[in-house]
Design a protein around this motif. Structure first.
Motif, PDB file in Angstrom:
ATOM      1  N   SER A 781       0.657  -1.184  -0.083  1.00  0.00           N
ATOM      2  CA  SER A 781       0.035   0.037   0.012  1.00  0.00           C
ATOM      3  C   SER A 781       0.915   1.120  -0.001  1.00  0.00           C
ATOM      4  CB  SER A 781      -0.931   0.023   1.384  1.00  0.00           C
ATOM      5  OG  SER A 781      -0.069  -0.062   2.483  1.00  0.00           O
ATOM      6  N   ALA A 782       2.247   0.940   0.002  1.00  0.00           N
ATOM      7  CA  ALA A 782       3.058   2.098  -0.014  1.00  0.00           C
ATOM      8  C   ALA A 782       3.315   2.777  -1.592  1.00  0.00           C
ATOM      9  CB  ALA A 782       4.447   1.675   0.611  1.00  0.00           C
ATOM     10  N   ALA A 783       3.773   4.052  -1.513  1.00  0.00           N
ATOM     11  CA  ALA A 783       3.882   4.630  -2.898  1.00  0.00           C
ATOM     12  C   ALA A 783       5.313   4.134  -3.455  1.00  0.00           C
ATOM     13  CB  ALA A 783       3.809   6.135  -3.079  1.00  0.00           C
ATOM     14  N   TYR A 784       6.089   3.879  -2.805  1.00  0.00           N
ATOM     15  CA  TYR A 784       7.659   3.493  -3.571  1.00  0.00           C
ATOM     16  C   TYR A 784       8.254   2.402  -2.418  1.00  0.00           C
ATOM     17  CZ  TYR A 784       9.037   6.974   0.184  1.00  0.00           C
ATOM     18  OH  TYR A 784       9.177   7.417   1.433  1.00  0.00           O
ATOM     19  N   GLY A 785       9.409   2.044  -2.998  1.00  0.00           N
ATOM     20  CA  GLY A 785      10.164   1.220  -1.991  1.00  0.00           C
ATOM     21  C   GLY A 785      11.240   0.329  -2.989  1.00  0.00           C
ATOM     22  N   VAL A 786      12.493   0.088  -2.580  1.00  0.00           N
ATOM     23  CA  VAL A 786      13.174  -0.860  -3.181  1.00  0.00           C
ATOM     24  C   VAL A 786      12.945  -2.363  -3.068  1.00  0.00           C
ATOM     25  CG1 VAL A 786      15.770  -1.387  -3.403  1.00  0.00           C
ATOM     26  CG2 VAL A 786      15.120   0.933  -3.054  1.00  0.00           C
ATOM     27  N   PHE A 787      12.909  -2.895  -4.003  1.00  0.00           N
ATOM     28  CA  PHE A 787      12.472  -4.487  -3.797  1.00  0.00           C
ATOM     29  C   PHE A 787      13.977  -5.421  -3.397  1.00  0.00           C
ATOM     30  CE2 PHE A 787       9.460  -3.501  -7.104  1.00  0.00           C
ATOM     31  CZ  PHE A 787       8.036  -3.429  -6.315  1.00  0.00           C
ATOM     32  N   LEU A 788      15.026  -5.140  -4.147  1.00  0.00           N
ATOM     33  CA  LEU A 788      16.048  -5.933  -3.949  1.00  0.00           C
ATOM     34  C   LEU A 788      17.285  -5.000  -4.647  1.00  0.00           C
ATOM     35  CD1 LEU A 788      17.210  -7.569  -6.642  1.00  0.00           C
ATOM     36  CD2 LEU A 788      15.161  -8.665  -6.181  1.00  0.00           C
ATOM     37  N   GLU A 789      18.639  -5.230  -3.968  1.00  0.00           N
ATOM     38  CA  GLU A 789      19.811  -4.628  -4.621  1.00  0.00           C
ATOM     39  C   GLU A 789      21.056  -5.507  -4.173  1.00  0.00           C
ATOM     40  OE1 GLU A 789      20.724  -0.038  -4.140  1.00  0.00           O
ATOM     41  OE2 GLU A 789      20.928  -1.044  -2.216  1.00  0.00           O
ATOM     42  N   ASN A 790      21.839  -5.434  -5.396  1.00  0.00           N
ATOM     43  CA  ASN A 790      23.164  -5.872  -5.094  1.00  0.00           C
ATOM     44  C   ASN A 790      24.354  -5.247  -5.696  1.00  0.00           C
ATOM     45  OD1 ASN A 790      24.136  -9.557  -4.978  1.00  0.00           O
ATOM     46  ND2 ASN A 790      25.377  -7.799  -4.181  1.00  0.00           N
ATOM     47  N   LEU A 791      25.317  -4.860  -4.771  1.00  0.00           N
ATOM     48  CA  LEU A 791      26.244  -3.795  -5.383  1.00  0.00           C
ATOM     49  C   LEU A 791      27.901  -4.614  -5.739  1.00  0.00           C
ATOM     50  CD1 LEU A 791      25.668  -1.111  -2.673  1.00  0.00           C
ATOM     51  CD2 LEU A 791      24.685  -1.343  -4.911  1.00  0.00           C
ATOM     52  N   ILE A 797      22.794  -3.851  -9.252  1.00  0.00           N
ATOM     53  CA  ILE A 797      21.788  -4.305  -9.944  1.00  0.00           C
ATOM     54  C   ILE A 797      20.625  -4.045  -8.984  1.00  0.00           C
ATOM     55  CG2 ILE A 797      21.639  -6.990  -9.089  1.00  0.00           C
ATOM     56  CD1 ILE A 797      20.400  -7.637 -11.632  1.00  0.00           C
ATOM     57  N   ARG A 798      19.356  -3.402  -9.559  1.00  0.00           N
ATOM     58  CA  ARG A 798      18.294  -3.027  -8.404  1.00  0.00           C
ATOM     59  C   ARG A 798      16.973  -3.079  -9.121  1.00  0.00           C
ATOM     60  NH1 ARG A 798      19.884   2.047  -7.890  1.00  0.00           N
ATOM     61  NH2 ARG A 798      21.509   1.590  -6.227  1.00  0.00           N
ATOM     62  N   LEU A 799      15.977  -3.443  -8.282  1.00  0.00           N
ATOM     63  CA  LEU A 799      14.582  -3.504  -8.771  1.00  0.00           C
ATOM     64  C   LEU A 799      14.015  -2.620  -7.701  1.00  0.00           C
ATOM     65  CD1 LEU A 799      14.095  -7.098 -10.020  1.00  0.00           C
ATOM     66  CD2 LEU A 799      13.182  -5.075 -11.085  1.00  0.00           C
ATOM     67  N   GLU A 800      13.158  -1.873  -8.089  1.00  0.00           N
ATOM     68  CA  GLU A 800      12.568  -0.840  -7.339  1.00  0.00           C
ATOM     69  C   GLU A 800      10.923  -0.361  -7.779  1.00  0.00           C
ATOM     70  OE1 GLU A 800      13.709   3.787  -5.655  1.00  0.00           O
ATOM     71  OE2 GLU A 800      14.926   2.481  -7.286  1.00  0.00           O
ATOM     72  N   LEU A 801      10.062   0.069  -6.796  1.00  0.00           N
ATOM     73  CA  LEU A 801       8.942   0.584  -7.132  1.00  0.00           C
ATOM     74  C   LEU A 801       9.238   2.149  -6.888  1.00  0.00           C
ATOM     75  CD1 LEU A 801       5.716   0.554  -7.456  1.00  0.00           C
ATOM     76  CD2 LEU A 801       5.580   0.385  -5.076  1.00  0.00           C
ATOM     77  N   LYS A 802       9.214   2.851  -7.998  1.00  0.00           N
ATOM     78  CA  LYS A 802       9.636   4.146  -7.946  1.00  0.00           C
ATOM     79  C   LYS A 802       8.535   5.083  -7.657  1.00  0.00           C
ATOM     80  CE  LYS A 802      13.301   5.502  -9.933  1.00  0.00           C
ATOM     81  NZ  LYS A 802      14.403   6.227 -10.742  1.00  0.00           N
ATOM     82  N   SER A 803       7.318   4.647  -8.054  1.00  0.00           N
ATOM     83  CA  SER A 803       6.072   5.626  -7.646  1.00  0.00           C
ATOM     84  C   SER A 803       5.063   4.565  -7.889  1.00  0.00           C
ATOM     85  CB  SER A 803       6.114   6.801  -8.835  1.00  0.00           C
ATOM     86  OG  SER A 803       5.487   5.996  -9.987  1.00  0.00           O
ATOM     87  N   PRO A 804       3.756   4.872  -7.546  1.00  0.00           N
ATOM     88  CA  PRO A 804       2.454   4.045  -7.569  1.00  0.00           C
ATOM     89  C   PRO A 804       2.408   3.394  -8.841  1.00  0.00           C
ATOM     90  CG  PRO A 804       1.851   6.080  -6.150  1.00  0.00           C
ATOM     91  CD  PRO A 804       3.252   6.091  -6.976  1.00  0.00           C
ATOM     92  N   LYS A 805       2.787   3.775  -9.821  1.00  0.00           N
ATOM     93  CA  LYS A 805       2.529   3.271 -11.251  1.00  0.00           C
ATOM     94  C   LYS A 805       3.739   2.785 -11.942  1.00  0.00           C
ATOM     95  CE  LYS A 805      -1.972   5.302 -11.836  1.00  0.00           C
ATOM     96  NZ  LYS A 805      -2.850   6.158 -12.835  1.00  0.00           N
ATOM     97  N   ARG A 882      14.111   4.828   1.059  1.00  0.00           N
ATOM     98  CA  ARG A 882      13.140   4.176   0.131  1.00  0.00           C
ATOM     99  C   ARG A 882      12.885   2.633   0.498  1.00  0.00           C
ATOM    100  NH1 ARG A 882      11.641   7.687  -3.787  1.00  0.00           N
ATOM    101  NH2 ARG A 882      10.904   5.768  -5.207  1.00  0.00           N
ATOM    102  N   GLY A 883      12.758   2.630   1.777  1.00  0.00           N
ATOM    103  CA  GLY A 883      12.330   1.093   2.190  1.00  0.00           C
ATOM    104  C   GLY A 883      11.011   0.468   1.819  1.00  0.00           C
ATOM    105  N   PHE A 884      11.229  -0.975   1.399  1.00  0.00           N
ATOM    106  CA  PHE A 884       9.779  -1.254   0.864  1.00  0.00           C
ATOM    107  C   PHE A 884       8.918  -1.846   2.110  1.00  0.00           C
ATOM    108  CE2 PHE A 884       7.540  -5.277  -0.465  1.00  0.00           C
ATOM    109  CZ  PHE A 884       6.521  -4.619  -1.265  1.00  0.00           C
ATOM    110  N   LEU A 885       7.780  -1.339   1.996  1.00  0.00           N
ATOM    111  CA  LEU A 885       6.800  -1.888   3.017  1.00  0.00           C
ATOM    112  C   LEU A 885       5.746  -2.717   2.376  1.00  0.00           C
ATOM    113  CD1 LEU A 885       5.986   1.411   5.119  1.00  0.00           C
ATOM    114  CD2 LEU A 885       7.195  -0.618   5.950  1.00  0.00           C
ATOM    115  N   GLY A 886       5.472  -4.129   2.760  1.00  0.00           N
ATOM    116  CA  GLY A 886       4.554  -4.767   1.876  1.00  0.00           C
ATOM    117  C   GLY A 886       5.072  -6.171   2.109  1.00  0.00           C
ATOM    118  N   CYS A 887       4.469  -6.914   1.194  1.00  0.00           N
ATOM    119  CA  CYS A 887       4.963  -8.568   1.042  1.00  0.00           C
ATOM    120  C   CYS A 887       5.487  -8.725  -0.205  1.00  0.00           C
ATOM    121  CB  CYS A 887       3.551  -9.181   1.078  1.00  0.00           C
ATOM    122  SG  CYS A 887       2.899  -9.155   2.823  1.00  0.00           S
TER     123      CYS A 887
END
Length: 1272
Positions: A781-791, A797-805, A882-887
């Motif tokens: 239900s959050a508007a943004y958040g980083v799913f995963l990241e490796n450096l 490499i990074r996957l991210e919810l940058k905005s609600p859409k 930009r922490g991810f909140l959810g499942c």
């Protein structure tokens, strides 16, 4: 102490060389000569600079002999603005045939200098051996021009070389006539300009052979160790690697074989494979030949060319073949002139790009044209040669993969035209030879020296040659083809425009980036993969086209059928076919095997056992992937016997056993468990002969059977059954191994909930250097958040919810950051599941959302391709930004599912599983009901409770007539004579549940008859628990756990509970303490005597209404309470989380018995109600399903006299009504009946159905009217 033994290959090789060893394309002036281009030297103008700063300049160094080069360093020109910022490195043995340095599958571009003084050194990941090095500047200082000083680091190189002339063969004779070889190590280096030729060959009289040869410039290894079936045909194994190996550069080969396992390495790229057939030894006769087929060879060698080129450092199983040949220890008599130096070819290649051409002079005014050259290309069209004749033109071109010749001549106002065409598919990347002869009234075109297929023309023709020939163009830059041409060197001066002697074609299929058997096809600039028939898709055949499990297919809306599944996705396991049964709440996956049912086994003994192999429709690794991720697995196994012993119980060595996963032997049978050498009847103590623990161990002449389910997933599936007692007279056995059946998919539902912005899970570094895929589901239900990241250092490499859409996939492999974005038409923070799939490979990057939105980005043609990471993989946001909140669930990376739940158990801020809708509404699931997430809401799963309804609040009960009983087994039992339609009502207990130290019992009942057995729990010992109504209707609990002479009894209440009203009982025991609550009264505690045991051993069966037990039973129960049986209603029966009555009512059991679902046992009490907080019968108004009567509250103003008079009248009326009800009930006591649609069966047969819920009756009369219950 011993560093001197291991000389480091890091000597300065360029600085000691004389000036003459350095050459260049041009010099700015004498002070800028290439001889001054030595690192840290200030001579001359302080380094080399060319006349023009463009892309056609080069600096070359001659090391004097072949050296091993390990590093290179560069500097700008001293105290100037001249330096080189990027360059390429080429190397050669001859100074003519150049090869670019490769890294990451590309022609590598080295980063250079940013000033004139600092030196930049690069270690070569792929060490090279060469005499000549050439640096090609690509970029240089913007303030100045090209400037270079260099140093080369390495060491001396020496190797024995043998020059093969295409005729000679080296024979390595074995010390014995026949060699039986179990291990081979073969290593050599070769270079050649020929596309065909046998490098080594050996064979044996039994059909074994090994051959390494060039075929169409690819390396082909053929090996045959033999086979039992059809001679040696099935033992043939063929593996191909590499391409463009006729480039006249050195290539290294290593073949390592141990038994049937082979490592085949070409230029450091290794293929692992296993040979076909059954044998491990390579049986060779006499010799192993190098350079061709032996002259005494068999017809298998006919038509094969000998190798023509050079080989060095040939080693076979520790023997240095080249050294032995030099010392004349081997047979080299087939050579005309054996040479130990590499003869250079008389041709050299020239590379043409799309805008280049080569102008050569020719002899003018001749009446004959004779042209010959070789070319290779992957492009189907392009101009190869053009010449202006004295009175016309000559063109040789490639048209749709064919060579076409067009001659146009105009003389004396008369035109002559000759068109010739020959060949097909000549754009296959192989060398092809063209020979054209044209003269008076004659023209002939020959391709690849095939005179028979030469094309001729005898059309009128008169030719006078011109003075120039243009290769690759028409004398001016134009759009032509890209190809490589080679011809013999000429002394005639030539003019060049944009051509290069140093740019050979790159083998883009070596290494092969096409995965899972995809076929690689290349052009000059790139490669493509053909994935047809592989089960995979994508630019590199990386992504599986199938779902990972039957569970996944179900949630795509599929129905029961056979499906292809791929449990590890892009992993090494291939797809395979299974049967998916989706008719139940949980999905069953079935894998069939090839063992026919009731396979007859005879002639086996302990000394010579019969091994029955059980092969499945999938490999063992594939089946293991199913059992590993499944929630539960089972496999039926049955052994029918006549005078054939099975496990030789009770204490003997087993005659028969089965082998499971991991090739471990198991000495237990179906229905039993690991470490227990018993069959199902031994566990249940109902074997035909009680002295044995298996029916077959009785060794009788009649047919017997031991069967049951194997349920320990770590041991499944059954791969072999070894039988050892069917060789005696009259001895016979029949074996059945059923299909493997598994339920559920833990990987599909493996989830974690992130509850704080700073929470994350960490895993090992992700390794997806050249190919990486990531897929998962998320909801938030959050508007943004980083799913995963490796450096990495610079890579990430990074996957991210940058905005609600918007979902973003970004990475960097060294070429700069790349970001792919997909936009959704609807908001993604809707607390619904959404699927993300991302892939990156050497060809492209792809991001896909919900099977609907997709974007892709092609990888650059040149540059870095490897993703180098070193940090841990963070799921969620490391550092809290930009922490991810959810499942997140079902997170899979390169085919491996990450165990989010297990890691979440020990991570603050992260919870295992996913709390979605149930987090808000799960409280409405009552009485132990489980809240289940749905995409559009939730539901309450009441399966494991004694309740039903949308919120698990409706009691499930039934009406029992005289003799009706329910039997609930806690362990599986064999069903004698049960049909395949009969469902077994059992509950498989785990080992710690078999022996109980605590019980939880709850139910309600109503009856007018006593005595009766309400509940009885038996065991395989003499332990039991009974809840009974005594003769006077009072309730009694009886415990017998051992240690006492008589059972421990508790008289719960002296009141008559057989009064037709509903009563509830809640009872629990923990060790010695027993707590019982009857109806609304306060709970009362009791303690077992000290002498009593506290463990309820080997719980077996639960009975409701009546006891029908074949084992030990308390005679008091039988004599006082079991006849005629309970008559009345039972409701919401629970025992340790099990709902036996509900299971019986919900299971279609074909057996005799009159059990009809009814809630009569859950009717409201007539005694004054308790408060809602403590009343066990209280139901919320919204959930009430029974007709409650609201009590009218009497106002305080009513006078006392009116109350007394009303009370007297009420007593009189109540007495009259009770009398009338009693009379009516007595008159119609024989007419009350229950409708039932259950199939009729005899009481005897019903009693024998041991593994079903037995519903029996002593009264078989037919009942066809509706029974009425009256409650006042």
């Amino acid at each position: 102490c011993f560093d001197w033994l291991f000389e480091k290959c890091d000597e300065a090789l360029a600085s000691p060389l004389p000036h003459t060893a350095f050459t260049s394309s041009s010099v700015f002036s004498s002070g800028y000569a290439p001889g001054y281009a030595k690192l840290n030297r200030r001579g001359g103008a302080g380094g080399w600079s060319p006349l023009d700063s463009d892309h056609y300049q080069w600096l070359q160094v001659d090391l004097g002999s072949r050296k091993q080069v390990s590093a290179i360093a560069t500097q700008g020109r001293y105290s100037s603005s001249d330096w080189t910022t990027q360059y390429r490195l080429l190397y050669s043995d001859t100074g003519r045939n150049w090869k670019p340095y490769h890294q990451d599958g590309n022609i590598w571009a080295f980063s250079g200098n940013s000033n004139s003084e600092s030196a930049v050194r690069h270690e070569l990941q792929q060490g090279i051996v060469a005499r000549f090095l050439r640096l090609i500047p690509l970029e240089w200082s913007e303030e100045g021009r090209i400037g270079l000083r260099i140093e080369v680091y390495g060491c001396s190189y020496w190797a024995d070389i043998i020059n093969f002339d295409g005729q000679g063969v080296i024979s390595y004779r074995f010390k014995v006539k026949k060699m039986k070889i179990i291990k081979d190590v073969i290593a050599l280096r070769f270079k050649t300009s020929e596309s065909e030729g046998v490098i080594l060959h050996g064979e044996g009289q039994q059909g074994d052979y090994i051959t390494l040869e060039l075929r169409k410039a690819k390396l082909l290894l053929q090996i045959n160790l033999g086979s039992n079936q059809y001679g040696s045909i099935l033992g043939h194994t063929s593996v191909t690697t590499g391409s463009l190996l006729d480039d006249n550069h050195w290539h290294s080969v290593v073949i390592e074989r141990y038994r049937r396992n082979v490592n085949f390495t070409l230029d450091r790229h290794t293929q692992h494979f296993r040979t076909n057939g059954e044998f491990d030894h390579l049986d060779l006769d006499y010799e192993l030949s190098f350079g061709g087929m032996p002259y005494s060879g068999k017809p298998v060698g006919i038509g094969r060319k000998n190798f023509k080129g050079c080989m060095e450092s040939i080693n076979y199983n520790g023997d240095n073949i080249t050294d032995l040949a030099r010392r004349k220890k081997l047979d080299t008599s087939s050579f005309r002139n054996l040479s130990f130096t590499c003869a250079e070819t008389h041709t050299f290649p020239v590379f043409f790009n799309a805008t280049s051409f080569l102008q050569l002079p020719g002899r003018a005014n001749h009446n004959t044209v004779s042209v010959g050259f070789q070319f290779r290309t992957w492009n189907p069209h392009g101009l190869l040669l053009f010449s202006n004749l004295d009175d016309g033109t000559l063109e040789i071109s490639l048209e749709d993969g064919k060579v076409a010749v067009h001659i146009n001549v105009t003389k004396a106002a008369k035109s002559y035209r000759v068109d010739l065409s020959s060949g097909s598919g000549l754009n296959d990347g192989q060398w092809h030879a063209i020979r054209l002869v044209a003269k008076e009234n004659f023209a002939m075109l020959t391709i690849d020296g095939e005179e028979v297929s030469a094309v001729r023309s005898v059309s009128p023709l008169s030719i006078t040659t011109g003075g120039t020939y243009h290769l690759g163009g028409k004398g001016q830059p134009s759009t032509n083809t890209t190809f490589l041409m080679r011809t013999r060197p000429t002394l005639v001066p030539a003019s060049f425009i944009s051509i290069c002697y140093c740019c050979p074609p790159l083998s883009r299929c070596m290494p092969n980036h096409c995965e899972h058997g995809g076929r690689c096809k290349q052009t000059w600039d790139s490669f493509s993969c053909t994935c047809d028939g592989t089960g995979y898709t994508g630019a590199t055949c990386h992504t599986s086209i199938y779902e990972p499990s039957c569970e996944a297919y179900k949630h795509l809306g599929k129905s029961s059928d056979a499906y292809w599944i791929d449990p590890d996705g892009s992993g090494p396991l291939g797809p395979f076919k299974v049967n998916c049964n989706m008719t139940e709440d949980k999905v069953w996956t079935t894998v069939m095997n090839n063992l026919p049912p009731k396979t007859i086994v005879t002639g086996s003994s302990r000394n010579r056992r019969t091994v029955l192999q059980v092969n499945y429709s999938a490999s063992m690794d594939q089946v293991t992937a199913i059992t590993t991720s499944a929630e539960y697995c089972e496999q039926q196994i049955a052994y029918s016997c006549r005078m054939s012993r099975l496990l030789n119980t009770p204490d003997g060595t087993p005659y028969t056993w089965w082998v499971g996963r991991g090739n471990e032997k198991h000495f237990y049978w179906g229905g039993s468990g690991p470490g227990i050498q018993k069959c199902a009847c031994g566990i249940d103590r109902n074997c035909t002969d009680p002295k044995y623990d298996c029916n077959c161990d009785a060794d009788v002449k009649q047919w017997r059977e031991d069967s049951g389910l194997l349920v320990y997933q770590e041991h499944l599936p059954v791969s072999q059954v070894v039988v050892g007692d069917t060789n005696r007279s009259g001895s016979e056995a029949k074996l059945t191994v059923g299909p493997l059946r598994c339920q559920g998919d833990n990987n599909y539902w493996n989830a974690a909930s992130f509850t704080t912005p700073s929470s994350y899970l960490h895993f090992a570094t992700f390794h997806g250097e050249t190919s990486a895929d990531i897929s998962f589901y998320f909801k938030t239900s959050a508007a943004y958040g980083v799913f995963l990241e490796n450096l990495g250092n610079t890579d990430f490499i990074r996957l991210e919810l940058k905005s609600p859409k918007v979902v973003s996939f970004s990475f960097d492999v060294g070429n700069g950051p790349v970001e792919l974005i997909v936009h959704s038409a609807t908001s993604l923070n809707d607390d619904q599941w959404h699927r993300v799939m991302a892939e990156r490979n050497v060809k492209e990057a792809v991001l896909q959302l919900d099977q609907t939105y997709r974007t892709s980005r092609l990888a650059p043609a040149q540059g870095h391709t490897r993703l180098e990471l070193f940090s841990q993989l963070y799921v969620g946001a490391a550092g809290g930004q930009r922490g991810f909140l959810g499942c997140i669930r079902a997170l899979r990376m390169n085919g491996i599912t990450l165990d989010l739940e297990e890691r979440a158990k020990v991570t603050p801020g992260v919870k295992p599983g996913c709390q979605g809708h149930c987090n808000s509404f799960g409280m409405y699931c009552r009485n132990g009901g489980k809240c289940v997430e749905r995409y559009n809401g939730y539901l309450c799963d009441c399966t494991a409770t004694a309740y039903d309804g949308p919120f698990c609040t409706r009691d499930v009960g039934g009406f029992f007539e005289a003799g009706t009983l329910v039997k609930y087994n806690f362990l599986p039992e064999a069903i004698a004579g049960a049909s395949k339609d009969t469902k077994v009502l059992t509950h498989q207990l785990t080992p710690h549940e078999v022996n109980l130290t605590k019980e939880e019992v709850a139910f309600s009942f109503s009856t007018s008859s006593a005595p009766a057995v309400l509940m009885y729990v038996s065991s395989k010992t003499q332990d039991y628990l009974a809840v009974v109504l005594r003769q006077n209707g009072s309730l009694q609990v009886r415990y017998n756990l051992g240690g006492l002479r008589e059972p421990f009894t508790i008289d719960v209440d002296q009141r008559n509970l057989a009064n037709g009203q509903p009563h509830s009982i809640n009872m629990s025991r923990h060790d010695r303490r027993i707590t019982i609550q009857l109806d609304h009264y306060p709970a009362v505690s009791y303690n077992l005597p000290e002498a009593s045991d506290t463990q309820f051993n080997l719980v077996k069966t639960l009975f409701l209404g009546k006891v029908y037990e074949t084992g030990h039973i308390d005679p008091v129960i039988i004599e006082r309470y079991n006849t005629p049986g309970f008559i009345g209603c039972l409701s919401r029966v629970e025992f340790n989380g099990i709902a036996p009555l509900k299971s019986a009512l919900r299971t279609a059991v074909k057996s005799q018995g009159k059990l009809v679902e009814s809630n009569c046992g859950a009717s409201p009490l007539t005694i004054p109600p308790m408060s809602a907080a403590t009343d066990p019968w209280h139901l919320d108004k919204t959930d009430a399903v029974f007709p409650f009567n609201e009590e009218r509250v009497i106002p305080d103003g009513v006078n006392r006299d009116s109350a007394i008079i009303g009370g007297i009248i009420a007593v009189v009326i109540f007495t009259i009504l009770c009398t009338l009800v009693f009379l009516i009930r007595y008159m119609f006591r024989h007419k009350g009946t229950y409708h039932t649609n259950e199939a009729k069966a005899s009481g005897e047969s019903a009693a024998e159905s041991a593994d079903t819920a037995i519903i029996g009756t002593d009264n078989p009369e037919t009942i066809d009217e509706s029974k009425k219950e009256w409650f006042i």
